[in-house]
Design an enzyme around this catalytic site. Structure first.
Site, PDB file in Angstrom:
ATOM      1  N   LEU A 148       0.823  -1.217   0.000  1.00 12.91           N
ATOM      2  CA  LEU A 148       0.000   0.000   0.000  1.00 12.91           C
ATOM      3  C   LEU A 148       0.855   1.265   0.000  1.00 12.91           C
ATOM      4  CD1 LEU A 148      -2.840  -1.021   2.505  1.00 12.91           C
ATOM      5  CD2 LEU A 148      -2.891  -1.060   0.011  1.00 12.91           C
ATOM      6  N   CYS A 149       1.943   1.256  -0.794  1.00 11.49           N
ATOM      7  CA  CYS A 149       2.786   2.456  -0.908  1.00 11.49           C
ATOM      8  C   CYS A 149       3.061   2.738  -2.391  1.00 11.49           C
ATOM      9  CB  CYS A 149       4.085   2.286  -0.124  1.00 11.49           C
ATOM     10  SG  CYS A 149       4.940   0.720  -0.363  1.00 11.49           S
ATOM     11  N   GLY A 150       2.032   2.574  -3.214  1.00 11.13           N
ATOM     12  CA  GLY A 150       2.170   2.888  -4.635  1.00 11.13           C
ATOM     13  C   GLY A 150       3.152   1.951  -5.325  1.00 11.13           C
TER      14      GLY A 150
END
Length: 322
Positions: free
Chosen positions: A87-89
């Site tokens: 969930l950090c691109g």
């Protein structure tokens, strides 16, 4: 057309997801602030060590050690920095993609069996094992809690292998933190150390804000253009003549490893800050998308509700006329 109950259920679901993404964005923002403070605490040491080395090398132009001597590459090592969670691109995906490209490059020259991977972060550790690469240790704890002592131990291990001829080149793959909205994927040679290029490396960082907006990026761009217009002052020796005790090799053998320790620790701090910045931007984008989706769903809900009321009125009017 979905029923009012279905639309209402979807609105509740999106609202619930929005609360999660908003909370994760605030957590990432707080962690980013702590990561920026860690970099700020490291900078005085970096500046002083850089000043000492520049001054010394300006006086002793031919200073050399075993750690800055290039040789034919037969065995190589990669220190790759990722995160432990998602969930950090594209933070992890981009790093792993670059690592794969570098391994493929070495595969054409020395073979992938002669490439060692030092994984900093669970994502790269799992990917390297899945690819069947030669993994040296597991350092996932460093990705969450940067530790200077463990960085020194890794740097010392790599330095010993380089000095003993077990590896001929070490490279770092990580994200250089420029600002909350800009992290640059970097591939840097760790050993042999090119002291001149390392001392002229990009050290620009915005550690004052955790806001990633177009306006702030434009400000950073203009500030960078202003700074490049100023000519850099030439480094001059502190004295006309250095008296080196006990000898130059001994002094450099102390200073160069400290520079190597600093390079590894700086890469870890940059990667840690970049991870939190990337997650903050990703969660902000997800929250904005949820807001937009809620607006569309509410509009659709109101339209369907109005249509249902209109149909009921027509039924009532039609029934009374009969």
């Amino acid at each position: 057309m979905p029923s009012l109950k279905e639309i209402k259920g979807r609105i509740a679901s999106v609202n619930s997801t929005r609360k999660i993404t908003s909370a994760m964005k605030m957590v990432a923002s707080s962690k980013l602030h702590h990561a920026q403070v860690a970099i700020q605490n490291m900078l005085p040491y970096e500046e002083l060590l850089e000043h000492i080395l520049k001054s010394f090398l300006a006086a002793e132009a031919e200073a050399q050690t075993i750690y800055d001597q290039e040789r034919p590459v037969k065995r190589a090592a990669l220190v790759v920095f990722t995160s432990n969670s998602s969930l950090c691109g594209g933070f992890n995906a981009n790093t792993i993609k670059l690592m794969t490209q570098v391994v493929n490059e070495y595969d054409k020259t020395i073979g992938r069996d002669n490439v060692e991977i030092y994984p900093i972060g669970r994502k790269v550790y799992e990917k390297a094992n899945k690819m069947g690469l030669k993994v040296q240790g597991e350092f996932s704890a460093l990705a969450d809690k940067p530790n200077v002592q463990q960085c020194i131990e890794i740097a010392m291990e790599l330095g010993k292998k380089f000095a003993d001829g077990e590896i001929d080149k070490v490279e770092l793959i990580y994200h250089h933190f420029k600002s909350a909205g800009s992290q640059v994927l970097t591939r840097k040679t760790f050993l042999p150390i090119d002291i001149e290029s390392e001392l002229q490396a990009d050290h620009e960082r915005d550690l004052t804000t955790v806001i990633a907006t177009k306006e702030s990026q434009e400000y950073l761009k203009k500030r960078g253009e202003r700074e490049t217009t100023h000519e850099q002052e030439e480094v001059k020796p502190l004295n006309d003549n250095f008296i080196v005790e006990p000898d130059m090799d001994t002094v450099l053998s102390q200073l160069i490893p400290k520079l190597a320790h600093l390079m590894l620790y700086t890469a870890l701090l940059d990667s840690n800050a970049s991870e939190h910045a990337a997650r903050m931007v990703a969660m902000q984008t997800a929250t904005d998308n949820a807001d937009e989706l809620l607006r569309e769903l509410n509009l659709q809900y109101n339209k369907s509700r109005q249509q249902a009321i209109t149909n009921e009125l027509l039924d009532i009017v039609g029934g009374s006329s009969n």
